[in-house]
Design a protein around this motif. Structure first.
Motif, PDB file in Angstrom:
ATOM      1  N   GLY A 141       0.815  -1.214   0.000  1.00 39.49           N
ATOM      2  CA  GLY A 141       0.000   0.000   0.000  1.00 39.49           C
ATOM      3  C   GLY A 141       0.845   1.258   0.000  1.00 39.49           C
ATOM      4  N   PHE A 142       1.879   1.294   0.842  1.00 39.71           N
ATOM      5  CA  PHE A 142       2.766   2.465   0.912  1.00 39.71           C
ATOM      6  C   PHE A 142       3.550   2.635  -0.387  1.00 39.71           C
ATOM      7  N   ALA A 143       4.030   1.523  -0.970  1.00 44.81           N
ATOM      8  CA  ALA A 143       4.819   1.606  -2.196  1.00 44.81           C
ATOM      9  C   ALA A 143       3.976   2.111  -3.368  1.00 44.81           C
ATOM     10  N   LEU A 144       2.763   1.583  -3.503  1.00 47.76           N
ATOM     11  CA  LEU A 144       1.897   2.019  -4.587  1.00 47.76           C
ATOM     12  C   LEU A 144       1.483   3.483  -4.438  1.00 47.76           C
ATOM     13  N   ALA A 145       1.318   3.909  -3.201  1.00 47.13           N
ATOM     14  CA  ALA A 145       0.877   5.291  -2.954  1.00 47.13           C
ATOM     15  C   ALA A 145       2.018   6.292  -3.030  1.00 47.13           C
ATOM     16  N   ALA A 146       3.267   5.828  -2.944  1.00 47.26           N
ATOM     17  CA  ALA A 146       4.411   6.737  -2.832  1.00 47.26           C
ATOM     18  C   ALA A 146       4.486   7.727  -3.992  1.00 47.26           C
ATOM     19  N   ILE A 147       4.267   7.241  -5.232  1.00 48.87           N
ATOM     20  CA  ILE A 147       4.372   8.122  -6.398  1.00 48.87           C
ATOM     21  C   ILE A 147       3.297   9.203  -6.360  1.00 48.87           C
ATOM     22  N   ILE A 148       2.071   8.796  -6.031  1.00 46.92           N
ATOM     23  CA  ILE A 148       0.974   9.759  -5.968  1.00 46.92           C
ATOM     24  C   ILE A 148       1.197  10.744  -4.832  1.00 46.92           C
ATOM     25  N   VAL A 149       1.630  10.227  -3.674  1.00 49.08           N
ATOM     26  CA  VAL A 149       1.892  11.090  -2.521  1.00 49.08           C
ATOM     27  C   VAL A 149       2.959  12.118  -2.856  1.00 49.08           C
ATOM     28  N   ALA A 150       4.053  11.667  -3.488  1.00 45.81           N
ATOM     29  CA  ALA A 150       5.143  12.572  -3.845  1.00 45.81           C
ATOM     30  C   ALA A 150       4.690  13.616  -4.856  1.00 45.81           C
ATOM     31  N   ALA A 151       3.792  13.215  -5.771  1.00 47.75           N
ATOM     32  CA  ALA A 151       3.310  14.150  -6.791  1.00 47.75           C
ATOM     33  C   ALA A 151       2.365  15.189  -6.205  1.00 47.75           C
ATOM     34  N   LEU A 152       1.549  14.792  -5.230  1.00 49.47           N
ATOM     35  CA  LEU A 152       0.558  15.705  -4.666  1.00 49.47           C
ATOM     36  C   LEU A 152       1.143  16.657  -3.630  1.00 49.47           C
ATOM     37  N   LEU A 153       2.162  16.175  -2.901  1.00 51.87           N
ATOM     38  CA  LEU A 153       2.732  17.002  -1.845  1.00 51.87           C
ATOM     39  C   LEU A 153       3.727  18.007  -2.418  1.00 51.87           C
ATOM     40  N   GLY A 154       3.744  19.177  -1.806  1.00 54.72           N
ATOM     41  CA  GLY A 154       4.699  20.192  -2.236  1.00 54.72           C
ATOM     42  C   GLY A 154       6.119  19.808  -1.888  1.00 54.72           C
ATOM     43  N   SER A 155       6.281  19.019  -0.847  1.00 57.44           N
ATOM     44  CA  SER A 155       7.605  18.547  -0.430  1.00 57.44           C
ATOM     45  C   SER A 155       7.439  17.137   0.107  1.00 57.44           C
ATOM     46  N   PHE A 156       8.291  16.232  -0.356  1.00 61.56           N
ATOM     47  CA  PHE A 156       8.182  14.836   0.036  1.00 61.56           C
ATOM     48  C   PHE A 156       9.489  14.389   0.659  1.00 61.56           C
ATOM     49  N   ASP A 157       9.410  13.936   1.914  1.00 68.43           N
ATOM     50  CA  ASP A 157      10.583  13.465   2.650  1.00 68.43           C
ATOM     51  C   ASP A 157      10.495  11.948   2.760  1.00 68.43           C
ATOM     52  N   ILE A 158      11.347  11.253   2.017  1.00 71.34           N
ATOM     53  CA  ILE A 158      11.314   9.798   1.989  1.00 71.34           C
ATOM     54  C   ILE A 158      11.626   9.195   3.357  1.00 71.34           C
ATOM     55  N   VAL A 159      12.476   9.863   4.153  1.00 72.47           N
ATOM     56  CA  VAL A 159      12.832   9.341   5.475  1.00 72.47           C
ATOM     57  C   VAL A 159      11.608   9.344   6.386  1.00 72.47           C
ATOM     58  N   ASP A 160      10.848  10.441   6.397  1.00 70.07           N
ATOM     59  CA  ASP A 160       9.632  10.507   7.208  1.00 70.07           C
ATOM     60  C   ASP A 160       8.630   9.450   6.756  1.00 70.07           C
ATOM     61  N   TYR A 161       8.504   9.296   5.444  1.00 77.16           N
ATOM     62  CA  TYR A 161       7.533   8.356   4.870  1.00 77.16           C
ATOM     63  C   TYR A 161       7.886   6.914   5.247  1.00 77.16           C
ATOM     64  N   VAL A 162       9.147   6.559   5.089  1.00 73.80           N
ATOM     65  CA  VAL A 162       9.589   5.197   5.418  1.00 73.80           C
ATOM     66  C   VAL A 162       9.550   4.961   6.927  1.00 73.80           C
ATOM     67  N   SER A 163       9.833   6.005   7.708  1.00 73.00           N
ATOM     68  CA  SER A 163       9.763   5.878   9.168  1.00 73.00           C
ATOM     69  C   SER A 163       8.358   5.503   9.614  1.00 73.00           C
ATOM     70  N   LEU A 164       7.356   6.138   8.999  1.00 70.70           N
ATOM     71  CA  LEU A 164       5.969   5.809   9.313  1.00 70.70           C
ATOM     72  C   LEU A 164       5.667   4.359   8.954  1.00 70.70           C
ATOM     73  N   LEU A 165       6.139   3.921   7.789  1.00 69.05           N
ATOM     74  CA  LEU A 165       5.910   2.543   7.355  1.00 69.05           C
ATOM     75  C   LEU A 165       6.569   1.544   8.307  1.00 69.05           C
ATOM     76  N   VAL A 166       7.823   1.778   8.653  1.00 68.65           N
ATOM     77  CA  VAL A 166       8.554   0.862   9.535  1.00 68.65           C
ATOM     78  C   VAL A 166       7.864   0.742  10.890  1.00 68.65           C
ATOM     79  N   MET A 167       7.484   1.882  11.456  1.00 68.35           N
ATOM     80  CA  MET A 167       6.846   1.845  12.772  1.00 68.35           C
ATOM     81  C   MET A 167       5.443   1.239  12.708  1.00 68.35           C
ATOM     82  N   ALA A 168       4.736   1.431  11.591  1.00 64.98           N
ATOM     83  CA  ALA A 168       3.419   0.810  11.433  1.00 64.98           C
ATOM     84  C   ALA A 168       3.555  -0.711  11.413  1.00 64.98           C
ATOM     85  N   ILE A 169       4.613  -1.218  10.762  1.00 65.05           N
ATOM     86  CA  ILE A 169       4.850  -2.667  10.723  1.00 65.05           C
ATOM     87  C   ILE A 169       5.152  -3.198  12.127  1.00 65.05           C
TER      88      ILE A 169
END
Length: 324
Positions: A141-169
């Motif tokens: 879910g996170f991987a498929l959404a990453a492209i859309i999230v990055a396109a919609l957000l004015g600034s995309f921080d991959i570290v914050d995004y992956v941190s959320l994924l890791v902690m959710a797991i």
């Protein structure tokens, strides 16, 4: 592997206390494959994808101030973590609900144990299988959404995004461990379901009310508070020293060990999201000798690890001794 056998009241025999990693993998693989065939895995993946895209779209459309450069991914982590703090336990508890109790109720546990699997193999395999369903669906879910999230957000921080994924797991693994452990010590899915509901009520109603209860008890003098001195502005605008009282360290620690609090506190360690909006932070002035290590956010990783290990350790001991 030990050649001893454990015999339940049903007469079914299985290898007793030994753990065979091949058997664990076999049980886990079958559990995961069953979830894929039932579309549970794909449904969860779609759910997490839609959740991320929906929150991102909302931030992008309504949050012009939030969308200032460098703030958008932080806002996404903040909002999604608040939602997943509630949703992931529900999913994990549902996934673990029938893990063992369902097998015992239908009698299929006898067939499973007639194969070269010990009870510990079955229990650990169920934990890994159910955890894999939740974890891999999160990754997809996170991987498929990453492209859309990055396109919609004015600034995309991959570290914050992956941190959320890791902690959710990790958070999902903690609740899956709790759920599978409870399922292993109940004889029916009805009792197991009631236990899952009780866990949810415990952490989302009872636990959240404990700090208020402790505060009331401290105000009434039932429990001793801790005094500290804080600088405040006086009526004439000059700084004055005022003695105040806070809850004792043990009461603060009880709040910290809630899995939901530990989940969000750990996110603040890995990502740039934090402050007063996410996680638990205490003023330095509260502690004359510095914040105790067990109240610092990094200790939340230890707390989550204990929520994974302790329920499963109890279940491994108990399940090996129950009559099936």
């Amino acid at each position: 592997m030990s050649t001893d056998t454990a015999t339940g009241s049903s007469g079914t025999t299985s290898p007793s206390s030994s753990i065979n990693l091949e058997s664990v993998r076999a049980v886990a693989r079958k559990d995961f494959q069953d979830a894929v065939r039932s579309w549970m895995f794909w449904g969860l993946s779609l759910f997490f994808f839609v959740l991320l895209v929906a929150v991102t779209g909302t931030i992008s459309y309504f949050g012009e101030d939030i969308a200032a450069e460098g703030a958008t991914t932080e806002a996404l982590v903040l909002f999604v973590s608040q939602i997943t703090r509630l949703v992931i336990p529900l999913i994990a508890l549902i996934l673990g609900w029938k893990a063992i109790a369902g097998e015992r109720e239908t009698g299929s546990i006898k067939i499973l144990l007639s194969l070269p699997h010990s009870r510990k193999d079955v229990l650990l395999g169920k934990l890994l299988g159910r955890s894999a369903v939740l974890s891999v669906s999160l990754v997809v879910g996170f991987a498929l959404a990453a492209i859309i999230v990055a396109a919609l957000l004015g600034s995309f921080d991959i570290v914050d995004y992956v941190s959320l994924l890791v902690m959710a797991i990790i958070y999902g693994l903690a609740y899956t461990s709790i759920a599978v452990a409870l399922s292993s010590i109940t004889r029916s899915t009805t009792i197991a379901g009631a236990a899952m509901f009780g866990v949810f009520i415990l952490f989302y109603i009872v636990w959240n009310a404990l700090q208020t209860v402790f505060q009331i008890l401290m105000n009434r003098g039932t429990i001793d508070g801790v005094s500290y001195t804080q600088e405040v502005a006086g009526p004439d605008g000059t700084a004055q020293q005022m003695t105040m009282e806070r809850l004792p360290d043990w009461a603060l620690f009880i709040d910290m060990i809630d899995p939901g609090n530990a989940f969000q506190n750990a996110i603040t360690v890995l990502s740039s999201t934090g402050g007063n909006e996410l996680g638990t932070s205490y003023p330095d002035v509260w502690f004359a000798n510095g914040v105790p290590f067990y109240l610092e956010n990094w200790f939340s990783f230890v707390i989550l690890l204990l929520w994974i290990v302790v329920p499963m350790a109890i279940a491994l001991y108990r399940f090996d001794r129950v009559d099936l």
